[in-house]
Write a protein that holds these residues in place. Structure first.
Motif, PDB file in Angstrom:
ATOM      1  N   GLU A   1     -13.405   0.903  -1.620  1.00  0.00           N
ATOM      2  CA  GLU A   1     -12.521   0.286  -0.625  1.00  0.00           C
ATOM      3  C   GLU A   1     -11.087   0.120  -1.111  1.00  0.00           C
ATOM      4  O   GLU A   1     -10.143   0.244  -0.338  1.00  0.00           O
ATOM      5  N   LYS A   2     -10.895  -0.142  -2.402  1.00  0.00           N
ATOM      6  CA  LYS A   2      -9.521  -0.344  -2.902  1.00  0.00           C
ATOM      7  C   LYS A   2      -8.673   0.927  -2.814  1.00  0.00           C
ATOM      8  O   LYS A   2      -7.453   0.869  -2.863  1.00  0.00           O
ATOM      9  N   PHE A   3      -9.332   2.091  -2.661  1.00  0.00           N
ATOM     10  CA  PHE A   3      -8.609   3.360  -2.536  1.00  0.00           C
ATOM     11  C   PHE A   3      -8.252   3.674  -1.080  1.00  0.00           C
ATOM     12  O   PHE A   3      -7.462   4.574  -0.819  1.00  0.00           O
ATOM     13  N   VAL A   4      -8.863   2.933  -0.148  1.00  0.00           N
ATOM     14  CA  VAL A   4      -8.681   3.223   1.279  1.00  0.00           C
ATOM     15  C   VAL A   4      -7.240   2.947   1.703  1.00  0.00           C
ATOM     16  O   VAL A   4      -6.649   1.931   1.325  1.00  0.00           O
ATOM     17  N   GLY A   5      -6.672   3.870   2.476  1.00  0.00           N
ATOM     18  CA  GLY A   5      -5.314   3.696   2.983  1.00  0.00           C
ATOM     19  C   GLY A   5      -4.557   5.014   2.940  1.00  0.00           C
ATOM     20  O   GLY A   5      -5.108   6.065   2.616  1.00  0.00           O
ATOM     21  N   THR A   6      -3.282   4.935   3.289  1.00  0.00           N
ATOM     22  CA  THR A   6      -2.395   6.099   3.237  1.00  0.00           C
ATOM     23  C   THR A   6      -1.466   5.915   2.055  1.00  0.00           C
ATOM     24  O   THR A   6      -0.775   4.902   1.936  1.00  0.00           O
ATOM     25  N   TRP A   7      -1.467   6.894   1.164  1.00  0.00           N
ATOM     26  CA  TRP A   7      -0.702   6.841  -0.081  1.00  0.00           C
ATOM     27  C   TRP A   7       0.358   7.933  -0.075  1.00  0.00           C
ATOM     28  O   TRP A   7       0.061   9.087   0.213  1.00  0.00           O
ATOM     29  N   LYS A   8       1.581   7.563  -0.414  1.00  0.00           N
ATOM     30  CA  LYS A   8       2.719   8.492  -0.415  1.00  0.00           C
ATOM     31  C   LYS A   8       3.069   8.823  -1.869  1.00  0.00           C
ATOM     32  O   LYS A   8       3.250   7.922  -2.687  1.00  0.00           O
ATOM     33  N   MET A   9       3.152  10.122  -2.175  1.00  0.00           N
ATOM     34  CA  MET A   9       3.475  10.510  -3.549  1.00  0.00           C
ATOM     35  C   MET A   9       4.918  10.165  -3.892  1.00  0.00           C
ATOM     36  O   MET A   9       5.830  10.463  -3.138  1.00  0.00           O
TER      37      MET A   9
ATOM     38  N   GLU B   1       1.412   3.139   1.764  1.00  0.00           N
ATOM     39  CA  GLU B   1       2.310   2.953   2.904  1.00  0.00           C
ATOM     40  C   GLU B   1       1.853   1.722   3.681  1.00  0.00           C
ATOM     41  O   GLU B   1       0.680   1.406   3.720  1.00  0.00           O
ATOM     42  N   ALA B   2       2.812   1.022   4.275  1.00  0.00           N
ATOM     43  CA  ALA B   2       2.496  -0.209   5.007  1.00  0.00           C
ATOM     44  C   ALA B   2       1.630   0.075   6.218  1.00  0.00           C
ATOM     45  O   ALA B   2       1.701   1.121   6.805  1.00  0.00           O
TER      46      ALA B   2
END
Length: 134
Positions: free
Chosen positions: A3-11, A133-134
């Motif tokens: 779950e801690k990896f869930v989300g949208t991540w921007k390089m 990302e927020a």
């Protein structure tokens, strides 16, 4: 734990990625594009524990869906056909890709609110850093 990896991540940074791509056998033209691409990584998990990791960029979007510890067939962004398994080891999401008698690992972990992806092939290590990302 995923779950801690869930989300949208921007390089935000990529170090030594050209050497890593060389080590896994990526050709010159594809490496040029790969070096300029700053993909977003989108991680989600469904109710059945199926994890989806999508790498999204203007150049190419790839997506894998998997359950932890269950091997699956993957076609990578550089068109390798790999047998892949993703495990959770000491809080790290470890993706092992095997093809043609070779193996590479991508270790992802959350450090200080950033997602750090280490791409490892033999003694070559690339580090790619993402912010949520927020």
């Amino acid at each position: 734990m995923v779950e801690k990896f869930v989300g949208t991540w921007k390089m935000i940074s990529s170090e030594n990625f050209d050497d890593y791509m060389k080590a896994i056998g990526v050709g010159f033209a594809t490496r040029q594009v790969g070096n300029r691409t700053k993909p977003n990584l989108i991680v989600s998990v469904d109710d059945d524990g199926m994890v989806c990791m999508k790498s999204q960029s203007t150049f190419k979007t790839t997506e894998i869906k998997f359950k932890l510890n269950e091997p699956f067939d993957e076609t990578t962004a550089d068109d390798r056909k790999t047998r892949t398994v993703v495990t959770l080891e000491n809080g790290k999401l470890v993706q092992k890709q095997s093809w043609d008698g070779k193996e590479t690992n991508i270790e992802r972990e959350i450090t200080d609110g950033k997602l750090i992806a280490k791409c490892i092939m033999g003694d070559v290590v690339a580090v790619r850093t993402y912010v949520k990302e927020a």
